[in-house]
Write an enzyme that holds these catalytic residues in place. Structure first.
Site, mmCIF file in Angstrom:
data_model
loop_
_atom_site.group_PDB
_atom_site.id
_atom_site.type_symbol
_atom_site.label_atom_id
_atom_site.label_comp_id
_atom_site.label_asym_id
_atom_site.label_seq_id
_atom_site.Cartn_x
_atom_site.Cartn_y
_atom_site.Cartn_z
ATOM 1 C CG ASN A 151 -24.676 21.107 28.185
ATOM 2 O OD1 ASN A 151 -23.730 20.555 27.628
ATOM 3 N ND2 ASN A 151 -24.716 22.412 28.398
ATOM 4 C CD GLU A 152 -21.570 24.175 30.824
ATOM 5 O OE1 GLU A 152 -22.372 25.121 30.759
ATOM 6 O OE2 GLU A 152 -20.380 24.279 30.541
ATOM 7 C CD GLU A 307 -19.538 22.665 26.232
ATOM 8 O OE1 GLU A 307 -19.430 23.897 26.344
ATOM 9 O OE2 GLU A 307 -20.574 22.049 26.524
ATOM 10 C CE LYS A 356 -27.010 37.465 16.237
ATOM 11 N NZ LYS A 356 -27.404 37.670 17.658
ATOM 12 C CG PHE A 357 -22.003 37.167 17.076
ATOM 13 C CD1 PHE A 357 -21.788 37.114 15.695
ATOM 14 C CD2 PHE A 357 -23.008 37.995 17.558
ATOM 15 C CE1 PHE A 357 -22.548 37.882 14.824
ATOM 16 C CE2 PHE A 357 -23.772 38.762 16.697
ATOM 17 C CZ PHE A 357 -23.553 38.704 15.320
HETATM 18 C C1 GLA Z 1 -21.364 25.904 27.914
HETATM 19 C C2 GLA Z 1 -22.456 25.030 27.350
HETATM 20 C C3 GLA Z 1 -22.516 25.067 25.860
HETATM 21 C C4 GLA Z 1 -22.306 26.454 25.337
HETATM 22 C C5 GLA Z 1 -21.008 26.987 25.857
HETATM 23 C C6 GLA Z 1 -20.675 28.366 25.337
HETATM 24 O O1 GLA Z 1 -20.196 25.264 28.145
HETATM 25 O O2 GLA Z 1 -22.340 23.710 27.769
HETATM 26 O O3 GLA Z 1 -23.783 24.575 25.470
HETATM 27 O O4 GLA Z 1 -23.359 27.274 25.724
HETATM 28 O O5 GLA Z 1 -21.079 27.079 27.243
HETATM 29 O O6 GLA Z 1 -19.420 28.788 25.796
#
Ligand code: GLA
Ligand code: ZN
Length: 683
Positions: A151-152, A307, A356-357
């Site tokens: 992830n990222e 995302e 959480k927000f």
């Molecule tokens: C990133 C991450 C996610 C989440 C989002 C929140 O894109 O990949 O896991 O933390 O940011 O905006």
């Protein structure tokens, strides 16, 4: 056309059921609400390592299998993640070498995420074992459609293992330390290396004066992260995994050259978090648009929006509510630019912890009458109506060069302005000037081919690398229109200045030599004014402001179209054109205001026969983007103004396959703010 094709446009997002083990009724509720929102895909397991391998060597995948089955029964597919983005406590405790080391040599404690060394053989082994176990169990599941690797990926590691790997990378690249010294110009300040072992990464407490070192470290980091990804993918493939692979990229991410990483995935995906409503939406839309186009252009194939936020994030300085209609507009903008998905972070809002927000499709409240949920339902319906656009292509006749290595080099060059060279902003000026005319634009790096485009703009290409000069020469010779700006062709790939005049290797193509460059203090400006009598397309009829940088040039065969209006270089060329072979090469000497680019590019496009796919002027703030299949063109029209826009288009000439609520299509097309219309046209 290449790329990965799914059965339909994907709608969904990150889903973290592992956070809800204590709430067994939630999964049922989630599936019901997902179906209602037309969600057909979720990304699972991204940060679930703790639940997948609670104790070293003991895998527990049954819960995941059950969820994948339940989703599949309900028509929801899965992007299955490898969990390498974050790891369990036991692993960090037992194998401290997997934790990342900072520039100052301190090793991180356990915590947060992305906190791993991408060189560590232990971490690579752990990830490999996990990936193979996941692939062996789930790759053949019909509900799993894509591997979401890690992830990222982000950040750098300065641990001894990474530094050792860097020295190995250098040895491989240069062969001998003498060659490295030559290419890095280390006679400067007596910084000559005696052995490779002396090389350390660049850091403020050590070496920051050798620009070749700086660039090679950045290149190494990209390569090493790419290699980590490669090893993750290899692990999947070795046990026979057949499903395509992606990893999610980030917005405007300077740290890694994404082109080097994209080559290890089957489909590019990225995470889009614009600060909508902070400035005018039309400006945010342009900025988001270029990111979409960078992602699409990497493989010249449709990409995935992995995302996006259906409501405010929680990590930006101010987290503003999305105004009604914004989620739809932003989602369809991605599709317009070539995305085959609209996925969100996240499906269900977590109860605790850092996020959480953070906005989600399903709020803590958990019911359907929530505004955000309803907007997501709307997007779900929209995507069904647009399903025929799935995996259609975005074809561009214009391209803009945006090159990561050049970006690094400019920012570190110690050149005419150390308080802002504005590389990205300068690229955007060219990009916007094309987009404002309703033209699709590819955004390429210097290693990609420019053949086949009608117009290529190369703003601020300070560094010429990867044979770019040769590509440009051929392109112009054969009839292409090329636009170069100030401070281009100054150095080679090691950041060594070209001798004998610049732009290095292109002085004849541009018909000039750039002589000196003036850095202007913030707030200072000059202006460009027309040279009377020219008939070239680049000829403009009024004055335009410029700031930051003014390049002085001496023309040989180029014709000045504009000159500076002020300073000791008043009257000298500020915009030139040169006929070379069958093509033309324009040179923009100064950091001119946006309207200069708009007017110049409009004229040049007109001369080149490039025009918008709709038969009327494209008003400011209206985005036109086209996708096409062999015989059909889909014209996406979006209004990012806060007021209505009326376009004198005869709707009867097209099939309207989509219109947002509020659009009027009687005689002309009227779009309210954030409205979208999609017209279908037989080619
Ligand atoms: C990133 C991450 C996610 C989440 C989002 C929140 O894109 O990949 O896991 O933390 O940011 O905006
Ligand atoms: Zn490391």
């Amino acid at each position: 056309m290449d790329g990965v094709k799914f059965n339909h446009l994907l709608h969904g997002g990150d889903y973290n059921p592992e956070q809800w083990f204590d709430y067994p009724e939630i999964l049922k509720d989630d599936i019901r609400m997902m179906k209602k929102a037309r969600i057909n895909t979720v990304s699972l397991g991204i940060f679930a390592w703790c639940k997948l391998e609670p104790v070293e060597g003991v895998y527990d995948f049954d819960w995941l299998a059950e969820i994948i089955d339940r989703l599949y029964e309900n028509g929801i597919s899965v992007n299955l993640a490898t969990p390498s983005g974050a790891r369990p406590h036991w692993m960090a405790d037992r194998y401290p070498e997997i934790l990342r080391v900072n520039m100052d040599g301190s090793r991180n404690h356990f915590g947060m995420r992305h906190n791993h060394c991408y060189t560590s053989p232990v971490y690579r082994r752990k990830v490999r074992e996990m990936n193979q176990a996941l692939a062996a169990r789930f790759d053949s599941h019909p509900g799993v459609i894509l591997w979401h690797v890690s992830n990222e990926y982000g950040g750098e590691c300065y641990c001894p293992l990474c530094q050792q790997a860097f020295r190995g990378w250098l040895k491989e690249k240069y062969g001998s330390v003498e060659e490295l010294n030559r290419r890095w110009y280390t006679a400067f300040w007596s910084h000559t290396y005696d052995t490779f072992d002396q090389v350390e990464p660049p850091m403020p407490t050590g070496e920051m004066a050798i620009h070749g070192l700086y660039l090679d470290w950045k290149r190494f980091v990209s390569d090493q992260v790419g290699d980590f990804l490669r090893s993750e993918v290899e692990a999947l493939r070795e046990v026979g995994a057949k499903k395509p692979v992606t990893t999610n990229f980030m917005y405007n991410f300077q740290e890694y050259n994404y082109h080097k990483i994209a080559k290890f995935v089957d489909v590019v995906s990225w995470d889009n978090y614009p600060t909508w409503h902070r400035k005018q939406e039309r400006l945010t839309a342009m900025d988001t648009g270029i990111q979409h186009d960078i992602m699409r252009s990497m493989k010249k194939a449709p990409f995935l929006l992995m995302e996006s936020c259906p409501s405010p994030t929680n990590w930006q300085p101010v987290n503003k509510l999305r105004r009604p209609g914004m989620v739809e507009a932003a989602s369809l903008q991605a599709v317009a630019h070539g995305s085959d998905s609209v996925l969100y972070f996240q499906i269900r809002k977590g109860r605790g912890g850092f996020e959480k927000f953070h906005g989600a499709v399903i709020d803590h409240y958990g019911k359907e009458d929530d505004r955000t949920y309803q907007e997501c339902c709307q997007v779900g319906e929209d995507l069904i109506r647009l399903s025929e656009c799935n995996h259609t292509w975005v074809k561009a006749d214009a391209a803009v060069i945006f090159d990561w290595e050049n970006w690094w080099a400019i920012d570190e060059s110690k050149g005419p302005r150390n308080q802002g060279m504005y590389y990205k902003e300068t690229v955007e000026k060219s990009y916007y000037a094309f987009r404002k005319q309703g033209l699709n634009v590819d955004v390429l790096d210097m290693e990609q081919s420019i053949e086949g485009y009608r117009i290529v703009a190369a703003p601020l290409v300070y560094m010429f690398r990867a044979g770019f000069e040769a590509q440009v020469r051929k392109f112009v010779e054969e009839g292409g229109i090329f636009i170069l700006t100030y401070w281009s062709g100054v150095v080679d790939e090691n950041d060594l200045c070209f001798l004998g005049g610049t732009p290095g290797g292109l002085m004849d193509v541009m018909g000039l030599r750039s002589t000196e460059i003036d850095g202007l203090y913030d707030g200072e400006s000059n202006y460009l004014c027309p040279v009377q009598g020219s008939v070239d397309a680049g000829m403009l009829s009024r004055n335009y402001r410029c700031e930051h940088l003014c390049q002085l040039v001496e023309v040989s065969t180029a014709v000045p179209l504009m000159v500076y209006g002020d300073e000791f270089y008043q009257g000298t060329p500020a915009l030139t054109v040169n006929q070379y072979g069958k093509g033309k090469a324009y040179y923009i000497c100064a950091d001119a205001e946006q309207s200069f680019y708009d007017d110049l590019y409009r004229n040049i496009c007109k001369e080149a026969g490039l025009k918008a796919p709709i038969p009327c002027f494209v008003p400011e703030g209206v985005e036109i983007t086209t996708r096409e299949s062999e015989d059909t063109q889909y014209i996406f029209i979006q209004n990012y103004n806060r007021t209505d826009v009326k376009l004198p288009i005869r709707v009867n000439d097209y099939e309207v396959i989509f219109q947002s609520e509020g659009v009027k299509t009687g005689g002309a097309i009227t779009l309210r703010k954030f409205n979208t219309v999609v017209l279908k046209n037989r080619k």
